[in-house]
Motif scaffolding. Structure first.
Motif, PDB file in Angstrom:
ATOM      1  N   SER A   1      -7.075   5.069  23.141  1.00 50.35           N
ATOM      2  CA  SER A   1      -8.019   4.128  24.062  1.00 50.35           C
ATOM      3  C   SER A   1      -7.253   3.157  24.961  1.00 50.35           C
ATOM      4  O   SER A   1      -7.475   1.750  24.932  1.00 50.35           O
ATOM      5  CB  SER A   1      -9.121   3.132  23.162  1.00 50.35           C
ATOM      6  OG  SER A   1      -9.810   4.153  22.311  1.00 50.35           O
TER       7      SER A   1
ATOM      8  N   ARG B   1     -19.358  -3.681  28.263  1.00 54.74           N
ATOM      9  CA  ARG B   1     -20.049  -3.571  26.998  1.00 54.74           C
ATOM     10  C   ARG B   1     -21.323  -4.415  27.732  1.00 54.74           C
ATOM     11  O   ARG B   1     -21.069  -5.337  28.603  1.00 54.74           O
ATOM     12  CB  ARG B   1     -19.610  -4.333  25.852  1.00 54.74           C
ATOM     13  CG  ARG B   1     -18.379  -3.262  25.403  1.00 54.74           C
ATOM     14  CD  ARG B   1     -18.001  -3.774  24.090  1.00 54.74           C
ATOM     15  NE  ARG B   1     -17.045  -2.764  23.404  1.00 54.74           N
ATOM     16  CZ  ARG B   1     -16.854  -2.214  22.141  1.00 54.74           C
ATOM     17  NH1 ARG B   1     -17.382  -3.458  21.313  1.00 54.74           N
ATOM     18  NH2 ARG B   1     -15.923  -1.770  21.730  1.00 54.74           N
TER      19      ARG B   1
ATOM     20  N   ARG C   1      -5.000   2.618  13.330  1.00 55.71           N
ATOM     21  CA  ARG C   1      -6.521   2.407  14.137  1.00 55.71           C
ATOM     22  C   ARG C   1      -7.439   2.670  13.191  1.00 55.71           C
ATOM     23  O   ARG C   1      -7.464   3.804  12.012  1.00 55.71           O
ATOM     24  CB  ARG C   1      -6.738   3.516  15.179  1.00 55.71           C
ATOM     25  CG  ARG C   1      -7.888   3.423  15.897  1.00 55.71           C
ATOM     26  CD  ARG C   1      -8.251   3.916  16.984  1.00 55.71           C
ATOM     27  NE  ARG C   1      -9.414   3.440  17.637  1.00 55.71           N
ATOM     28  CZ  ARG C   1      -9.809   3.418  18.876  1.00 55.71           C
ATOM     29  NH1 ARG C   1      -8.968   4.139  19.648  1.00 55.71           N
ATOM     30  NH2 ARG C   1     -11.063   3.314  19.435  1.00 55.71           N
TER      31      ARG C   1
ATOM     32  N   ARG D   1      -7.796   8.126  18.453  1.00 55.69           N
ATOM     33  CA  ARG D   1      -7.068   7.871  19.802  1.00 55.69           C
ATOM     34  C   ARG D   1      -6.771   6.793  20.125  1.00 55.69           C
ATOM     35  O   ARG D   1      -6.671   5.602  19.562  1.00 55.69           O
ATOM     36  CB  ARG D   1      -8.279   8.232  20.944  1.00 55.69           C
ATOM     37  CG  ARG D   1      -9.519   7.280  20.727  1.00 55.69           C
ATOM     38  CD  ARG D   1     -10.696   7.583  21.734  1.00 55.69           C
ATOM     39  NE  ARG D   1     -11.953   6.682  21.602  1.00 55.69           N
ATOM     40  CZ  ARG D   1     -13.014   7.198  20.876  1.00 55.69           C
ATOM     41  NH1 ARG D   1     -13.045   8.690  20.404  1.00 55.69           N
ATOM     42  NH2 ARG D   1     -13.919   6.517  20.493  1.00 55.69           N
TER      43      ARG D   1
ATOM     44  N   TYR E   1      -5.019  -5.595  19.075  1.00 56.55           N
ATOM     45  CA  TYR E   1      -6.032  -5.137  20.249  1.00 56.55           C
ATOM     46  C   TYR E   1      -7.372  -5.782  20.130  1.00 56.55           C
ATOM     47  O   TYR E   1      -8.260  -5.577  19.314  1.00 56.55           O
ATOM     48  CB  TYR E   1      -6.089  -3.615  20.267  1.00 56.55           C
ATOM     49  CG  TYR E   1      -6.404  -2.969  21.678  1.00 56.55           C
ATOM     50  CD1 TYR E   1      -6.500  -3.672  22.784  1.00 56.55           C
ATOM     51  CD2 TYR E   1      -6.695  -1.548  21.701  1.00 56.55           C
ATOM     52  CE1 TYR E   1      -6.742  -2.993  24.062  1.00 56.55           C
ATOM     53  CE2 TYR E   1      -6.951  -0.915  22.913  1.00 56.55           C
ATOM     54  CZ  TYR E   1      -7.099  -1.542  23.999  1.00 56.55           C
ATOM     55  OH  TYR E   1      -7.032  -0.956  25.407  1.00 56.55           O
ATOM     56  N   SER E   2      -7.311  -6.874  20.553  1.00 54.69           N
ATOM     57  CA  SER E   2      -8.643  -7.654  20.508  1.00 54.69           C
ATOM     58  C   SER E   2      -9.814  -7.485  21.610  1.00 54.69           C
ATOM     59  O   SER E   2     -11.012  -7.704  21.492  1.00 54.69           O
ATOM     60  CB  SER E   2      -8.191  -9.219  20.578  1.00 54.69           C
ATOM     61  OG  SER E   2      -8.005  -9.660  21.784  1.00 54.69           O
TER      62      SER E   2
ATOM     63  N   ASN F   1     -13.372  -2.925  27.827  1.00 59.21           N
ATOM     64  CA  ASN F   1     -14.524  -3.580  27.273  1.00 59.21           C
ATOM     65  C   ASN F   1     -15.340  -4.378  28.010  1.00 59.21           C
ATOM     66  O   ASN F   1     -16.648  -4.907  27.258  1.00 59.21           O
ATOM     67  CB  ASN F   1     -13.891  -4.277  25.849  1.00 59.21           C
ATOM     68  CG  ASN F   1     -13.409  -3.391  24.704  1.00 59.21           C
ATOM     69  OD1 ASN F   1     -12.582  -3.947  24.089  1.00 59.21           O
ATOM     70  ND2 ASN F   1     -14.094  -2.273  24.582  1.00 59.21           N
TER      71      ASN F   1
HETATM   72  C1  IPE Z   1     -10.332  -0.032  21.483  1.00 61.53           C
HETATM   73  O1  IPE Z   1     -11.696   0.293  20.955  1.00 61.53           O
HETATM   74  C2  IPE Z   1     -10.420  -1.567  21.812  1.00 61.53           C
HETATM   75  C3  IPE Z   1     -10.365  -2.575  20.831  1.00 61.53           C
HETATM   76  C4  IPE Z   1      -9.997  -2.347  19.518  1.00 61.53           C
HETATM   77  C5  IPE Z   1     -10.199  -4.081  21.329  1.00 61.53           C
HETATM   78  P1  IPE Z   1     -13.070   0.622  21.716  1.00 61.53           P
HETATM   79  O2  IPE Z   1     -14.087   0.730  20.553  1.00 61.53           O
HETATM   80  O3  IPE Z   1     -13.202  -0.157  22.793  1.00 61.53           O
HETATM   81  O4  IPE Z   1     -12.565   2.307  21.903  1.00 61.53           O
HETATM   82  P2  IPE Z   1     -13.286   3.351  22.403  1.00 61.53           P
HETATM   83  O5  IPE Z   1     -14.249   3.152  23.248  1.00 61.53           O
HETATM   84  O6  IPE Z   1     -14.180   3.995  21.192  1.00 61.53           O
HETATM   85  O7  IPE Z   1     -12.161   4.427  23.098  1.00 61.53           O
END
Ligand code: IPE
Ligand code: IPE
Ligand code: MG
Length: 253
Positions: A204, A79, A196, A202, A70-71, A76
């Protein structure tokens, strides 16, 4: 980077028959890794790339066949613009620097996620990586980029609906398999194990459909600290899981 084109040996404590075929990674905690060291978040992403290289190499070595990473999620984009643009640059550098080595190591790259709103330069690079490695037969590296599972399911549903509208498919013939095949991951096995990092528990918006019977492994390490030993530990834990798929433990019968 050298990625073993053929599995050499499974992790010692994990018999080959219980090795997960497909391991998916939610590479989380880059920002926290950096801020806890007084560094900018971007440094965490840079170090995260090193952890990724180690992980891909080790996964190939121990005989995992499919690795999904999951990159960048479809959320995202929320951000700060500077962080988003750093992450885009990092992805470009990863493809530019590592593609030939991955190709030599027989790795096949596949990208999942929405493509319609990607910057043309990035889209071209991702397509180049897929085209160059399409016929490779080693590790499948699935890059989830601009990926959100809900978005993926919506796109698949739209595609199926269009086929019904065009008279190519009847409503009664829509099955679980139809949906699976129309997802970005069509043709790939579902993940056996989802790892994870960073202590978050979670999904996500990651692989919601495909994770129906995945095993989950959460570890407290931030992603830049993830390494071969951490992957071995996750694999050992997986080996001791009993997957029942709604059935009954064979030993209990
Ligand atoms: C999930 O991580 C997405 C990636 C690893 C690319 P996030 O940091 O974006 O997830 P949340 O916001 O904590 O749920
Ligand atoms: C994961 O690390 C990388 C991406 C989501 C791109 P984060 O950047 O989410 O790091 P934390 O969760 O803020 O520490
Ligand atoms: Mg995070």
């Amino acid at each position: 980077m050298s990625v073993s084109p053929n599995p050499q040996a499974p992790a010692e404590s994990c018999p080959i028959r219980t090795m997960p075929e497909h391991v998916a990674f939610i590479m989380d905690g880059n920002g926290r890794w950096a801020t806890s060291r007084g560094l900018p978040r971007t440094e965490g992403h840079r170090q995260g790339l090193e952890a990724l290289r180690k992980t891909i190499r080790h996964a190939g070595k121990v005989g995992i066949r499919v690795v999904t990473i999951y990159s960048f999620s479809s959320e995202n984009w929320n951000r700060p613009a500077t962080e988003v643009s750093f992450l885009m640059g990092l992805l470009k550098r990863f493809v530019q620097r590592d593609l030939s080595e991955l190709h030599e190591a027989n790795v096949r790259i596949r990208v999942i996620g929405g493509r319609s709103d990607l910057e043309p330069g990035i889209l071209a690079l991702l397509e180049e990586a897929e085209d160059l490695t399409r016929k490779n037969t080693g590790l499948d590296l699935v890059v989830a980029f601009n990926y959100g599972a809900r978005d993926e399911i919506v796109r698949a549903t739209q595609h199926i609906a269009q086929r019904v509208k065009d008279g190519e498919l009847s409503v009664e013939d829509i099955s679980e398999d139809t949906l699976s095949q129309n997802l970005d991951t069509g043709g790939l096995p579902d993940p056996d194990l989802i790892i994870r990092t960073s202590g978050e528990i979670r999904l996500s918006n990651f692989l919601l459909w495909q994770a129906a019977y995945s095993e989950f492994y959460f570890c407290d390490l931030n992603w830049p600290d993830f390494d071969e030993a951490a992957l071995d530990q996750a694999l050992d834990c997986f080996c001791n899981r009993e997957r029942r798929y709604g059935g009954v433990d064979a030993k209990a019968l």
